[in-house]
Write a protein that holds these residues in place. Structure first.
Motif, PDB file in Angstrom:
ATOM      1  N   THR A  23      -2.076  10.288   1.144  1.00 31.32           N
ATOM      2  CA  THR A  23      -1.694   9.382   1.980  1.00 31.32           C
ATOM      3  C   THR A  23      -2.356   8.113   1.712  1.00 31.32           C
ATOM      4  N   GLU A  24      -3.496   8.148   0.928  1.00 33.05           N
ATOM      5  CA  GLU A  24      -4.284   6.828   0.815  1.00 33.05           C
ATOM      6  C   GLU A  24      -3.412   5.824  -0.096  1.00 33.05           C
ATOM      7  N   ILE A  25      -2.983   6.170  -1.081  1.00 31.35           N
ATOM      8  CA  ILE A  25      -2.180   5.191  -1.897  1.00 31.35           C
ATOM      9  C   ILE A  25      -0.885   4.660  -1.249  1.00 31.35           C
ATOM     10  N   ILE A  26      -0.218   5.555  -0.468  1.00 33.20           N
ATOM     11  CA  ILE A  26       0.900   5.060   0.039  1.00 33.20           C
ATOM     12  C   ILE A  26       0.386   4.200   1.207  1.00 33.20           C
ATOM     13  N   ASN A  27      -0.697   4.180   2.060  1.00 33.19           N
ATOM     14  CA  ASN A  27      -1.344   3.193   2.908  1.00 33.19           C
ATOM     15  C   ASN A  27      -1.482   1.801   2.170  1.00 33.19           C
ATOM     16  N   ALA A  28      -2.360   1.987   0.989  1.00 31.65           N
ATOM     17  CA  ALA A  28      -2.278   0.769   0.615  1.00 31.65           C
ATOM     18  C   ALA A  28      -1.213   0.116  -0.060  1.00 31.65           C
ATOM     19  N   LEU A  63      -0.100  -3.781   1.501  1.00 34.63           N
ATOM     20  CA  LEU A  63       0.226  -4.932   0.656  1.00 34.63           C
ATOM     21  C   LEU A  63       1.764  -5.450   0.726  1.00 34.63           C
ATOM     22  N   SER A  64       2.788  -4.468   0.959  1.00 34.25           N
ATOM     23  CA  SER A  64       4.014  -4.642   0.971  1.00 34.25           C
ATOM     24  C   SER A  64       4.511  -5.688   2.266  1.00 34.25           C
ATOM     25  N   GLU A  65       3.660  -4.963   3.238  1.00 31.18           N
ATOM     26  CA  GLU A  65       3.881  -5.838   4.422  1.00 31.18           C
ATOM     27  C   GLU A  65       3.304  -7.092   4.611  1.00 31.18           C
ATOM     28  N   TYR A  66       2.271  -7.443   3.915  1.00 28.21           N
ATOM     29  CA  TYR A  66       1.629  -8.620   3.871  1.00 28.21           C
ATOM     30  C   TYR A  66       2.691  -9.493   3.135  1.00 28.21           C
ATOM     31  N   LEU A  67       3.130  -8.905   2.075  1.00 23.25           N
ATOM     32  CA  LEU A  67       4.017 -10.017   1.000  1.00 23.25           C
ATOM     33  C   LEU A  67       5.261 -10.311   1.730  1.00 23.25           C
ATOM     34  N   THR A  70      -2.106 -12.689 -11.445  1.00 21.98           N
ATOM     35  CA  THR A  70      -3.489 -12.638 -10.532  1.00 21.98           C
ATOM     36  C   THR A  70      -3.397 -11.158  -9.818  1.00 21.98           C
ATOM     37  N   VAL A  71      -4.731 -10.371  -9.775  1.00 19.76           N
ATOM     38  CA  VAL A  71      -5.070  -9.195  -9.369  1.00 19.76           C
ATOM     39  C   VAL A  71      -4.520  -9.178  -7.739  1.00 19.76           C
ATOM     40  N   THR A  72      -5.225 -10.147  -6.968  1.00 15.18           N
ATOM     41  CA  THR A  72      -4.739 -10.368  -5.763  1.00 15.18           C
ATOM     42  C   THR A  72      -3.704 -11.231  -5.317  1.00 15.18           C
ATOM     43  N   PRO A  73      -2.812 -10.934  -4.088  1.00 14.70           N
ATOM     44  CA  PRO A  73      -3.354 -10.152  -3.136  1.00 14.70           C
ATOM     45  C   PRO A  73      -3.397  -8.672  -3.368  1.00 14.70           C
ATOM     46  N   MET A  74      -4.276  -7.952  -3.006  1.00 17.86           N
ATOM     47  CA  MET A  74      -4.381  -6.484  -3.340  1.00 17.86           C
ATOM     48  C   MET A  74      -4.932  -5.800  -2.076  1.00 17.86           C
ATOM     49  N   ALA A  75      -4.363  -4.490  -2.118  1.00 21.35           N
ATOM     50  CA  ALA A  75      -4.910  -3.596  -0.931  1.00 21.35           C
ATOM     51  C   ALA A  75      -5.662  -2.224  -1.307  1.00 21.35           C
ATOM     52  N   LEU A  76      -6.620  -2.002  -0.554  1.00 24.20           N
ATOM     53  CA  LEU A  76      -7.497  -0.767  -0.961  1.00 24.20           C
ATOM     54  C   LEU A  76      -7.458   0.184   0.471  1.00 24.20           C
ATOM     55  N   ALA A  77      -7.419   1.548   0.015  1.00 22.78           N
ATOM     56  CA  ALA A  77      -7.526   2.394   1.121  1.00 22.78           C
ATOM     57  C   ALA A  77      -8.227   3.419   0.981  1.00 22.78           C
ATOM     58  N   ASP A  78      -8.784   4.303   1.848  1.00 22.35           N
ATOM     59  CA  ASP A  78      -9.512   5.536   1.587  1.00 22.35           C
ATOM     60  C   ASP A  78      -8.943   6.772   2.403  1.00 22.35           C
ATOM     61  N   GLU A  79      -9.585   7.746   2.377  1.00 21.57           N
ATOM     62  CA  GLU A  79      -9.044   9.034   3.254  1.00 21.57           C
ATOM     63  C   GLU A  79      -9.424   8.870   4.515  1.00 21.57           C
ATOM     64  N   ARG A  80     -10.176   8.009   4.989  1.00 25.69           N
ATOM     65  CA  ARG A  80     -10.360   8.053   6.487  1.00 25.69           C
ATOM     66  C   ARG A  80      -9.416   6.955   7.059  1.00 25.69           C
ATOM     67  N   ASP A  81      -8.442   6.431   6.512  1.00 30.36           N
ATOM     68  CA  ASP A  81      -7.268   5.586   6.691  1.00 30.36           C
ATOM     69  C   ASP A  81      -7.924   4.186   7.002  1.00 30.36           C
ATOM     70  N   ASN A  82      -8.979   3.799   6.233  1.00 33.09           N
ATOM     71  CA  ASN A  82      -9.389   2.505   6.286  1.00 33.09           C
ATOM     72  C   ASN A  82      -8.685   1.809   5.276  1.00 33.09           C
ATOM     73  N   THR A  83      -8.288   0.618   5.591  1.00 34.40           N
ATOM     74  CA  THR A  83      -7.567  -0.437   4.593  1.00 34.40           C
ATOM     75  C   THR A  83      -8.031  -1.699   4.527  1.00 34.40           C
ATOM     76  N   ILE A 134      -5.241   1.972  -4.438  1.00 34.94           N
ATOM     77  CA  ILE A 134      -4.923   0.410  -4.482  1.00 34.94           C
ATOM     78  C   ILE A 134      -3.537   0.152  -4.898  1.00 34.94           C
ATOM     79  N   ALA A 135      -3.147  -1.047  -4.385  1.00 37.24           N
ATOM     80  CA  ALA A 135      -2.059  -1.586  -4.640  1.00 37.24           C
ATOM     81  C   ALA A 135      -2.291  -3.234  -4.984  1.00 37.24           C
ATOM     82  N   LEU A 136      -1.887  -3.736  -6.079  1.00 40.86           N
ATOM     83  CA  LEU A 136      -2.345  -4.719  -6.731  1.00 40.86           C
ATOM     84  C   LEU A 136      -1.569  -5.613  -7.796  1.00 40.86           C
ATOM     85  N   TYR A 137      -1.781  -6.435  -8.330  1.00 47.49           N
ATOM     86  CA  TYR A 137      -1.109  -7.456  -9.226  1.00 47.49           C
ATOM     87  C   TYR A 137       0.322  -7.554  -8.923  1.00 47.49           C
ATOM     88  N   PRO A 138       0.703  -7.847  -7.714  1.00 50.00           N
ATOM     89  CA  PRO A 138       2.047  -8.210  -7.435  1.00 50.00           C
ATOM     90  C   PRO A 138       2.655  -8.963  -8.451  1.00 50.00           C
TER      91      PRO A 138
END
Length: 362
Positions: free
Chosen positions: A78-83, A87-91, A146-159, A187-191
């Protein structure tokens, strides 16, 4: 657009690990994640770069960190889906597709699950044509994306949503976050737009990986030589054959770094090969002479099975072939070598295309 089945994913996982040059993550984990998506009823659809509309939004997805940690800290999925969602919601725009950032066992297959669960296709392309250890080491970067904006997530649901002044700062800050996450981040990056994608991506790497994996499987089934099949499909070169006699590996700064010592067998008996790596294999030195270096690909294949050996799995006693594969021409430009040539990694080595080196040795 075409759909992938389980055999396609099996082939892709093997072929991507060959192109991953020892890095890009464990192909077994990535394969399981993609196959699980099919078992849950999702479709995995792949589009050619040319099919992507110029104004469409494409967001690559990947894992980041040390491959040795990923093996011990298996992701939930689920981590990569969260990331990606962060990023999708931010954009605030509809995302047309995702894609791999690199060719590698895990980083070529995890985007399949992202695309399946988000209901979008995966572009048959990547930003390296191989795997590299740092975020700015992409053909996206050398073409101004550009790499950013990018999102990072982990298994604790930190984003974490990250914006930086340039791509080098993105690597440095994201690497520190990855270490705080425990050594891995998703991560999700390089939009980028479809127009940017067509200029900056290396097209067809997923298809090439599938062909490599299929060549290994079909040649083994017909009792042929899978090493020759890999060299034929990849336009590669045999560099060495031997037994691994020592591995020095340490996890530091968010990377797996070290070297592999290989003692020659058969026609290479009496010779030695040293392979330096930072997540991926970087330089191959035979009896004191450099015979291959980044950005060309250096891959270890199991002598019996022709399966690729990743840097987190390599160990004493393996008997292996070492092969070299020419990189994309985008890496052989002045900018490409500045970003990912041997000097960037600290080696006092002038890059020479592998086909020139091997031609001179014939």
């Amino acid at each position: 657009m075409r759909s992938l089945d389980k055999e396609d994913i099996e082939n892709l996982a093997v072929g991507a690990a060959i192109l991953g040059t020892g890095g890009g993550g464990d192909p077994y984990l990535g394969k399981l994640t993609a196959i699980q998506a099919l078992d849950e009823g999702y479709e995995i659809n792949v589009v050619d770069v040319k099919e992507v509309p110029d104004d469409a939004l494409v967001i690559p997805s990947a894992g980041m960190g040390s491959p040795t940690v990923i093996v011990e800290k298996i992701p939930k999925g689920t981590e990569i889906i969260n990331a990606f969602k962060t990023l999708s919601e931010y954009l605030g725009r509809e995302v047309y597709a995702t894609m791999p950032i690199e060719a590698g066992g895990l980083n070529s297959t995890f985007p399949l699950a992202v695309g399946a669960k988000m209901g979008i296709p995966i572009v048959d392309a990547d930003g390296m044509g191989r795997a590299f250890p740092e975020l700015q080491m992409t053909t996206f970067h050398i073409n101004g994306v550009t790499v950013t904006p990018m999102a990072l997530a982990d298994e604790r649901d930190n984003t974490v949503l990250l914006k930086t002044c340039d791509n080098y700062w993105a690597e440095w800050i994201a690497r520190d976050i990855t270490i705080r996450f425990g050594g891995t981040a998703w991560i999700a990056l390089y939009p980028m737009t479809g127009k940017e994608l067509k200029k900056a991506a290396i097209p067809g790497t997923m298809g090439l990986a599938e062909k490599l994996g299929a060549a290994v499987r079909e040649t083994k089934e017909s009792k042929g030589n899978p090493i020759d099949a890999v060299l034929d499909v990849s336009n590669g070169f045999e560099l060495f054959k031997g037994k691994i006699v020592d591995v020095v590996r340490r996890t530091t700064g968010g990377f797996a770094r070290g070297e592999i010592k290989i003692e020659g067998i058969d026609e290479y008996k009496g010779q030695n090969l040293l392979v330096h790596f930072q997540n991926e294999n970087l330089v191959a030195i035979k009896d004191g002479e450099v015979i291959a270096s980044v950005p060309d690909l250096i891959t270890l294949l199991d002598l019996e099975t022709a399966m690729p050996i990743t840097t987190e799995a390599v160990k004493y006693g393996y008997r292996c072939f070492v092969i070299g594969i020419p990189c994309s021409e985008m890496w052989r430009t002045e900018k490409g070598l500045e970003v990912a040539g041997p000097k960037y990694f600290g080696y006092d080595v002038e890059y020479k295309p592998i086909e020139e080196i091997m031609g001179g040795m014939q």
